[in-house]
Design an enzyme around this catalytic site. Sequence first.
Site, PDB file in Angstrom:
ATOM      1  N   ASP A  24     116.226 -37.201  61.923  1.00  0.00           N
ATOM      2  CA  ASP A  24     115.808 -38.191  62.917  1.00  0.00           C
ATOM      3  C   ASP A  24     114.775 -37.538  63.819  1.00  0.00           C
ATOM      4  OD1 ASP A  24     116.809 -40.995  64.121  1.00  0.00           O
ATOM      5  OD2 ASP A  24     116.211 -39.655  65.757  1.00  0.00           O
TER       6      ASP A  24
ATOM      7  N   GLU B 121     112.469 -44.061  62.441  1.00  0.00           N
ATOM      8  CA  GLU B 121     112.162 -42.630  62.386  1.00  0.00           C
ATOM      9  C   GLU B 121     113.257 -41.838  61.677  1.00  0.00           C
ATOM     10  OE1 GLU B 121     114.028 -43.357  66.526  1.00  0.00           O
ATOM     11  OE2 GLU B 121     112.855 -44.447  65.022  1.00  0.00           O
TER      12      GLU B 121
END
Length: 381
Positions: free
Chosen positions: A254, A296
């Site tokens: 992430d 993301e």
Amino acid sequence: MKLDLPTLSAVFSQITAVLGALLMFSWALNRKVQALAWWSIAFFLVLAAIGVVSLGHGMPSAPERLIANVALTLAYGMLYGGCRVFNGRKAKLPVVFAGAGLWCVAFWLIPDDINVRLALISAICTVYAAFSAWELWRHARQRLASQMIAVVLMISLVIFNVMRGSIGFSLAHALWLTGYAERWSSSMAMAVATFMPTLAFVFLSMAKEQIEYEHRQAALVDHLTGIPNRRAFLENAAALLSKQDNPVSCLLFDLDNFKSINDRFGHEVGDHVLVIFGSVLSDHLPQGVFGRLGGEEFAAMVTMEAPGAEALAERIRHSFFSVGKIVQGLRVEVTVSVGCATGACIPVQHLLREADIALYRAKAQGRNLVTSFKTAVAQQS
């Protein structure tokens, strides 16, 4: 069986014209498959060759023979060029036109002997057909079922032209060339009238299969980063786990503070950051199972035990930090947090949940870290 050659010639010409028009129309509907245009021109050139030979009466004149065989060799050249274009390669125009050029030069140099000229034109056509078969087999972008059938058809063209050039020396007046006096034989007319629709059908099937394949691939690729999307990752990961009895590790990535990157630098820079991380994953896992889960968040599945997987995650983290310091001339200094989970014979979603727990712990500890599920559990207890 006795056939009315003029009628058969007219029917064959109509069929060839319709097939050429059909291929050209199919190309007009989908310009992405440019090979259809090449093959369409090849069909029209065959039509021109047969038309020139069939127009007059008795033996064709020297100019007629020259023009007809130029059209025929060009048709074979276009056939080969279309095969290269279909495979995503550039058509080599000098090669495409080489056969016609060779025939034009040799026509006036070799003796006016039907057998010698038959051998030459057959040799040229044989080479083009062999190149086409090799192109479709060796350089195929995907193993399409119809493309394999096309290879068989090209090989049959090789065999036909070899026999036409060799057996033709003694049987030209008995088989497919009943002397040029009859312009073209009923045997040859029947063979070609059967072969041409089959070839056109296979070409159209190849185009259809390729388009369908590209659509399937597009549904499995993230449009921004060019790497597998969530659906593709889950399918590939499940397939990998089904084949493995040894431990497999899941890496969940992430990007840190990604929303603030979009807010500070704009979405264009943010998108470029995602592309950079996708490239980093591709570099470190060229044959691996990985993908963008959304936003993301990225994931990877590797056939490694925990120490090896964590070391790989560290290399990816460090590499991303190194290449992501400057993005489009701006000092962004992006980082990524990674959660690792390892197990054997367990579902993908279970590994993802454990990796997510580890990722949450890495975020809580300050980001830009690699944390394992076991470590996260131990720190929580």
